[in-house]
Scaffold this motif. Structure first.
Motif, short mmCIF file in Angstrom:
data_model
loop_
_atom_site.label_atom_id
_atom_site.label_comp_id
_atom_site.label_asym_id
_atom_site.label_seq_id
_atom_site.Cartn_x
_atom_site.Cartn_y
_atom_site.Cartn_z
N ILE A 40 0.82 -1.21 0.00
CA ILE A 40 0.00 0.00 0.00
C ILE A 40 0.86 1.26 0.00
CG2 ILE A 40 -1.75 1.32 1.23
CD1 ILE A 40 -2.79 -1.17 -0.24
N PRO A 41 1.88 1.37 0.88
CA PRO A 41 2.73 2.57 0.82
C PRO A 41 3.39 2.77 -0.54
CG PRO A 41 3.11 1.37 2.86
CD PRO A 41 2.26 0.50 2.01
N THR A 42 3.76 1.66 -1.20
CA THR A 42 4.42 1.79 -2.51
C THR A 42 3.43 2.23 -3.58
OG1 THR A 42 5.94 0.02 -1.84
CG2 THR A 42 5.92 0.63 -4.16
N ILE A 43 2.21 1.73 -3.52
CA ILE A 43 1.17 2.20 -4.45
C ILE A 43 0.97 3.70 -4.28
CG2 ILE A 43 -1.30 2.14 -4.98
CD1 ILE A 43 -1.25 -0.85 -4.29
N GLU A 44 0.86 4.13 -3.05
CA GLU A 44 0.64 5.56 -2.77
C GLU A 44 1.82 6.39 -3.28
OE1 GLU A 44 0.06 5.44 1.43
OE2 GLU A 44 -2.10 5.06 1.27
N LYS A 45 3.02 5.88 -3.12
CA LYS A 45 4.22 6.59 -3.58
C LYS A 45 4.21 6.77 -5.09
CE LYS A 45 9.29 6.22 -3.45
NZ LYS A 45 10.42 5.40 -2.93
N LEU A 46 3.84 5.71 -5.81
CA LEU A 46 3.83 5.79 -7.27
C LEU A 46 2.71 6.70 -7.78
CD1 LEU A 46 4.65 2.14 -8.41
CD2 LEU A 46 6.11 4.15 -8.51
N LEU A 47 1.55 6.63 -7.15
CA LEU A 47 0.46 7.52 -7.56
C LEU A 47 0.87 8.98 -7.38
CD1 LEU A 47 -2.60 5.63 -6.03
CD2 LEU A 47 -2.00 5.79 -8.45
N SER A 48 1.60 9.24 -6.31
CA SER A 48 2.08 10.60 -6.08
C SER A 48 3.08 11.02 -7.16
CB SER A 48 2.74 10.69 -4.69
OG SER A 48 3.27 11.97 -4.46
N GLY A 50 3.15 9.92 -10.18
CA GLY A 50 2.41 10.10 -11.41
C GLY A 50 1.43 11.24 -11.37
N ASN A 51 1.33 11.89 -10.21
CA ASN A 51 0.44 13.04 -10.04
C ASN A 51 -1.02 12.69 -10.33
OD1 ASN A 51 0.01 15.73 -9.28
ND2 ASN A 51 0.08 16.44 -11.40
N ILE A 52 -1.43 11.49 -9.88
CA ILE A 52 -2.83 11.07 -10.02
C ILE A 52 -3.29 10.48 -8.69
CG2 ILE A 52 -2.64 10.60 -12.50
CD1 ILE A 52 -2.51 7.61 -11.80
N THR A 53 -4.59 10.25 -8.57
CA THR A 53 -5.15 9.57 -7.41
C THR A 53 -5.60 8.18 -7.84
OG1 THR A 53 -7.47 10.20 -7.74
CG2 THR A 53 -6.03 11.81 -6.63
#
Length: 222
Positions: A40-48, A50-53
């Motif tokens: 989950i932390p890694t998903i959140e890091k990548l979304l950040s 990529g500048n998307i939610t």
């Protein structure tokens, strides 16, 4: 499709990749089987990055197996939860196809996963075509399978392990520079699968080609 999230937890590597508006981002974590803590932390890091939610995602992709029983369940259950909660389509891809994808080699390509118990998950590919089913073979059976083969390239996260064990028995080349490509392969195969066949059925689960320890113990107790 602009935004695709892909996860591979089939081996000790946690590989998460994101395609966002034409750009690729990925994280590879090699900390053993700590996927549940890091996913989950890694998903959140990548979304950040990529500048998307998470709501902006158009497609979710994961590996289906073979691989670690627990690992496969972690990625698939995580993405199924996101898929059902946000109505984002999910597709799963055979793990060995991901590791064998996009290799230019004049011979046999064999992606390798350490299946434990002195065995390996593998399949054989030539010219980008899969020529065997996914196999679960002990080391001595691997030697029998490969002894009359020539021009063999081993790939996949656990290919160095088999390459070293085969030294002196079977001549193989080792592809050691492709780990960074696995996440992109998974994204591209996911897009292709979705375009050709649509999303996974709701009851699609991991692909196990070996019985779990629990199943073996249950059968032996009868």
């Amino acid at each position: 499709m602009k935004n695709i999230l892909a996860i591979d937890t089939a081996t000790k590597l946690l590989i998460i990749s994101l395609k966002s508006n034409g750009n690729y981002y990925y994280e590879i974590i090699d900390e053993g089987f700590t996927h549940s803590e890091n996913i989950i932390p890694t998903i959140e890091k990548l979304l950040s990055k990529g500048n998307i939610t998470i709501k902006d995602l158009d497609l979710l992709v994961c590996t289906r197996g073979p691989g670690s029983f627990t690992g496969l369940r972690i990625s698939m259950s995580t993405l199924k939860g996101i898929s059902l909660g946000l109505n984002i389509p999910l597709v799963s891809i055979p793990t060995l196809d991901v590791y064998a994808e996009n290799i230019n080699f004049d011979g046999i390509v064999i992606p390798i996963i350490d299946a434990r118990k002195k065995s390996f998950y593998l399949s054989l590919y030539t010219n980008g075509n899969k020529i065997t089913e996914d196999l679960d073979l002990p080391f001595n059976e691997v030697i029998k399978l490969l002894k009359d083969k020539h021009k063999i390239l081993l790939t996949g996260p656990d290919s160095p392990l088999l390459h070293n064990k085969l030294e002196g028995e079977i001549n193989t080349k080792l592809d050691v520079n492709r780990i960074d490509q696995y996440g992109i392969n998974l994204i591209n195969l996911g897009i292709r699968e979705y375009n050709n066949n649509g999303p996974d059925k709701i009851d699609q689960g991991p692909l196990y080609i070996r019985k779990s320890e629990a199943e073996i113990l249950h059968e032996s107790s009868k």
